[in-house]
Scaffold this motif. Structure first.
Motif, PDB file in Angstrom:
ATOM      1  N   PHE A 169       0.187  15.154  -3.694  1.00 28.43           N
ATOM      2  CA  PHE A 169      -0.478  14.186  -2.820  1.00 28.43           C
ATOM      3  C   PHE A 169      -1.994  14.196  -3.010  1.00 28.43           C
ATOM      4  N   ALA A 170      -2.569  15.371  -3.243  1.00 24.37           N
ATOM      5  CA  ALA A 170      -4.020  15.459  -3.381  1.00 24.37           C
ATOM      6  C   ALA A 170      -4.497  14.725  -4.630  1.00 24.37           C
ATOM      7  N   HIS A 171      -3.752  14.885  -5.738  1.00 25.88           N
ATOM      8  CA  HIS A 171      -4.139  14.193  -6.972  1.00 25.88           C
ATOM      9  C   HIS A 171      -3.977  12.675  -6.819  1.00 25.88           C
ATOM     10  N   ALA A 172      -2.922  12.265  -6.122  1.00 23.46           N
ATOM     11  CA  ALA A 172      -2.749  10.839  -5.864  1.00 23.46           C
ATOM     12  C   ALA A 172      -3.889  10.300  -5.017  1.00 23.46           C
ATOM     13  N   ALA A 173      -4.288  11.072  -4.024  1.00 18.48           N
ATOM     14  CA  ALA A 173      -5.390  10.654  -3.159  1.00 18.48           C
ATOM     15  C   ALA A 173      -6.675  10.485  -3.947  1.00 18.48           C
ATOM     16  N   GLU A 174      -6.921  11.402  -4.904  1.00 19.14           N
ATOM     17  CA  GLU A 174      -8.129  11.306  -5.729  1.00 19.14           C
ATOM     18  C   GLU A 174      -8.093  10.045  -6.592  1.00 19.14           C
ATOM     19  N   GLU A 175      -6.927   9.735  -7.140  1.00 18.65           N
ATOM     20  CA  GLU A 175      -6.797   8.544  -7.973  1.00 18.65           C
ATOM     21  C   GLU A 175      -7.004   7.267  -7.177  1.00 18.65           C
ATOM     22  N   LEU A 176      -6.506   7.256  -5.951  1.00 22.74           N
ATOM     23  CA  LEU A 176      -6.550   6.044  -5.130  1.00 22.74           C
ATOM     24  C   LEU A 176      -7.770   5.988  -4.218  1.00 22.74           C
ATOM     25  N   HIS A 177      -8.623   7.008  -4.282  1.00 22.87           N
ATOM     26  CA  HIS A 177      -9.806   7.070  -3.416  1.00 22.87           C
ATOM     27  C   HIS A 177      -9.395   7.074  -1.935  1.00 22.87           C
ATOM     28  N   LEU A 178      -8.373   7.859  -1.650  1.00 21.37           N
ATOM     29  CA  LEU A 178      -7.911   8.062  -0.282  1.00 21.37           C
ATOM     30  C   LEU A 178      -7.962   9.539   0.042  1.00 21.37           C
ATOM     31  N   THR A 179      -7.601   9.875   1.272  1.00 25.49           N
ATOM     32  CA  THR A 179      -7.426  11.277   1.624  1.00 25.49           C
ATOM     33  C   THR A 179      -5.963  11.655   1.403  1.00 25.49           C
ATOM     34  N   ALA A 180      -5.722  12.960   1.226  1.00 20.46           N
ATOM     35  CA  ALA A 180      -4.341  13.423   1.038  1.00 20.46           C
ATOM     36  C   ALA A 180      -3.486  13.097   2.259  1.00 20.46           C
ATOM     37  N   SER A 181      -4.080  13.158   3.449  1.00 20.91           N
ATOM     38  CA  SER A 181      -3.323  12.840   4.657  1.00 20.91           C
ATOM     39  C   SER A 181      -2.947  11.359   4.701  1.00 20.91           C
ATOM     40  N   ALA A 182      -3.818  10.485   4.158  1.00 20.24           N
ATOM     41  CA  ALA A 182      -3.500   9.061   4.115  1.00 20.24           C
ATOM     42  C   ALA A 182      -2.334   8.793   3.170  1.00 20.24           C
ATOM     43  N   VAL A 183      -2.317   9.469   2.021  1.00 13.30           N
ATOM     44  CA  VAL A 183      -1.196   9.316   1.088  1.00 13.30           C
ATOM     45  C   VAL A 183       0.086   9.807   1.743  1.00 13.30           C
ATOM     46  N   SER A 184      -0.001  10.946   2.410  1.00 17.39           N
ATOM     47  CA  SER A 184       1.175  11.492   3.095  1.00 17.39           C
ATOM     48  C   SER A 184       1.670  10.526   4.169  1.00 17.39           C
ATOM     49  N   HIS A 185       0.753   9.911   4.889  1.00 16.59           N
ATOM     50  CA  HIS A 185       1.133   8.955   5.926  1.00 16.59           C
ATOM     51  C   HIS A 185       1.864   7.765   5.324  1.00 16.59           C
ATOM     52  N   HIS A 186       1.349   7.223   4.184  1.00 13.52           N
ATOM     53  CA  HIS A 186       2.011   6.096   3.527  1.00 13.52           C
ATOM     54  C   HIS A 186       3.426   6.468   3.092  1.00 13.52           C
ATOM     55  N   ARG A 201       5.401   8.882   4.284  1.00 15.64           N
ATOM     56  CA  ARG A 201       6.289   9.074   5.443  1.00 15.64           C
ATOM     57  C   ARG A 201       6.682   7.720   6.055  1.00 15.64           C
ATOM     58  N   LYS A 202       5.755   6.762   6.099  1.00 16.51           N
ATOM     59  CA  LYS A 202       6.087   5.447   6.619  1.00 16.51           C
ATOM     60  C   LYS A 202       7.144   4.778   5.749  1.00 16.51           C
ATOM     61  N   LEU A 203       7.022   4.958   4.424  1.00 17.11           N
ATOM     62  CA  LEU A 203       8.003   4.389   3.505  1.00 17.11           C
ATOM     63  C   LEU A 203       9.370   5.044   3.705  1.00 17.11           C
ATOM     64  N   GLU A 204       9.371   6.358   3.843  1.00 23.33           N
ATOM     65  CA  GLU A 204      10.634   7.073   4.074  1.00 23.33           C
ATOM     66  C   GLU A 204      11.273   6.632   5.387  1.00 23.33           C
ATOM     67  N   SER A 205      10.439   6.404   6.389  1.00 25.30           N
ATOM     68  CA  SER A 205      10.971   5.988   7.685  1.00 25.30           C
ATOM     69  C   SER A 205      11.609   4.607   7.595  1.00 25.30           C
ATOM     70  N   ARG A 206      10.950   3.709   6.892  1.00 26.58           N
ATOM     71  CA  ARG A 206      11.498   2.362   6.767  1.00 26.58           C
ATOM     72  C   ARG A 206      12.787   2.353   5.947  1.00 26.58           C
ATOM     73  N   LEU A 207      12.828   3.170   4.894  1.00 27.66           N
ATOM     74  CA  LEU A 207      14.006   3.191   4.031  1.00 27.66           C
ATOM     75  C   LEU A 207      15.145   4.039   4.608  1.00 27.66           C
ATOM     76  N   PRO A 234       0.813  -1.222   0.000  1.00 27.50           N
ATOM     77  CA  PRO A 234       0.000   0.000   0.000  1.00 27.50           C
ATOM     78  C   PRO A 234       0.842   1.266   0.000  1.00 27.50           C
ATOM     79  N   ALA A 235       1.950   1.240   0.753  1.00 29.18           N
ATOM     80  CA  ALA A 235       2.811   2.427   0.795  1.00 29.18           C
ATOM     81  C   ALA A 235       3.468   2.665  -0.560  1.00 29.18           C
ATOM     82  N   LEU A 236       3.910   1.597  -1.229  1.00 26.94           N
ATOM     83  CA  LEU A 236       4.538   1.751  -2.540  1.00 26.94           C
ATOM     84  C   LEU A 236       3.526   2.234  -3.577  1.00 26.94           C
ATOM     85  N   VAL A 237       2.290   1.742  -3.519  1.00 23.31           N
ATOM     86  CA  VAL A 237       1.253   2.200  -4.453  1.00 23.31           C
ATOM     87  C   VAL A 237       0.977   3.682  -4.251  1.00 23.31           C
TER      88      VAL A 237
END
Length: 298
Positions: free
Chosen positions: A24-41, A43-49, A10-13
């Motif tokens: 982030f907002a356009h990505a959220a619209e494409e994925l049917h998420l909120t912009a904050s959810a995309v940002s969270h994914h 940041r989690k990816l950046e933290s892991r890497l 999910p984070a990579l998508v």
């Protein structure tokens, strides 16, 4: 770093979509998420890497060199995965579709009324019908099954007997002169309607014991359904195959004449390439059709 786990997907998508849009907002619209959810994914990816994937600024975000490297790899990988999934989905749909070739007249008058029973019993199987006048080639991309009218043997095809047939004279109940038809020879004085069937009026008169009578085939049609329709509108008397006659008799457009029927020389057969076993869906249609004829009659 730990090996890639399924919870990374999910984070990579979310990251791949944000990288493509640089937003982030356009990505959220494409994925049917909120912009904050995309940002969270992200940041989690950046933290892991342990690296920054985006540079964040007032007007939006841009990829870092590390982010560009990951975006290229993620984009290619997800595109490949989507292609495989699309192919599997198409293969599943194709496996549940059967393409058949048959006569237009048989499809219209005999098979079509039976198909509601098939769809009720096999809702997952789709059917495509080919009613071209020329014989179909059963090669790759062509029909998988056919219902043919003929002697029962064709080169390269396996044939299963479906039903026989009978030829009967029919006309509109209001056609002038029917009352004067008392024996087969009387028909020779009326306008006759013919199609391109292998058996026709000459065969019927010969079978009825009428020889030498001049026949006037005033109308000739390449399709049997058109010949029956011509009789129904009062153009003459048609020689009909009984299997495709039911709709015209049921609604009163045609009536059988009280004259001898003639057994048809050929019957109907389900055919398929002899070198290839029918697919599961095609075999289901074959089994259903044979059982339906056994249960309800031809």
């Amino acid at each position: 770093m730990s090996t890639l786990r399924s919870d990374w997907l999910p984070a990579l998508v979310a990251f791949e979509s944000a990288a493509r849009h640089q937003n982030f907002a356009h990505a959220a619209e494409e994925l049917h998420l909120t912009a904050s959810a995309v940002s969270h994914h992200v940041r989690k990816l950046e933290s892991r890497l342990g690296v920054a994937l985006f540079q964040r600024h007032a007007r939006g975000v841009t990829l870092t060199p590390e982010g560009r490297q990951l975006a290229d790899a993620a984009g290619n990988t997800l595109a490949d995965l989507e292609g495989v999934l699309r192919g599997l989905h198409a293969a599943r749909d194709q496996a549940a579709r059967v393409r058949l070739t048959t006569l237009h007249s048989l499809l219209h008058a005999w098979l079509m009324p039976r198909l509601p029973r098939f769809t009720a019993e096999h809702p997952g199987i789709a059917l495509t019908f080919d009613t071209e006048a020329s014989l179909a080639r059963f090669d790759d991309g062509g029909p998988e099954l056919g219902i043919r009218h003929g002697p029962g043997h064709w080169p390269g095809l396996a044939a299963l007997a479906l039903m026989d047939d009978t030829m009967v004279p029919v006309a509109s109940p209001t056609f002038p002169g029917l009352a004067a038809v008392r024996e087969p020879a009387d028909l020779a004085r009326l306008p006759l309607i013919a199609d391109k069937a292998r058996q026709g009026w000459h065969d019927w008169f010969r079978a009825a014991g009428v020889h030498g009578a001049p026949l006037h085939e005033r109308f000739q049609f390449s399709d049997t359904t058109d010949a029956l329709q011509a009789a129904a509108v009062g153009l003459g008397v048609a020689l009909a195959r009984e299997r495709i006659l039911a709709p015209f008799l049921d609604d009163g457009r045609l009536v059988r004449l009280a004259l001898p029927p003639m057994p048809a020389r050929w019957g109907y057969y389900i055919v398929h390439p002899a070198h290839r076993r029918p697919s599961q869906a095609a075999q289901a249609f074959i089994d259903w059709l044979l059982a339906d004829v056994a249960r309800f009659g031809a």
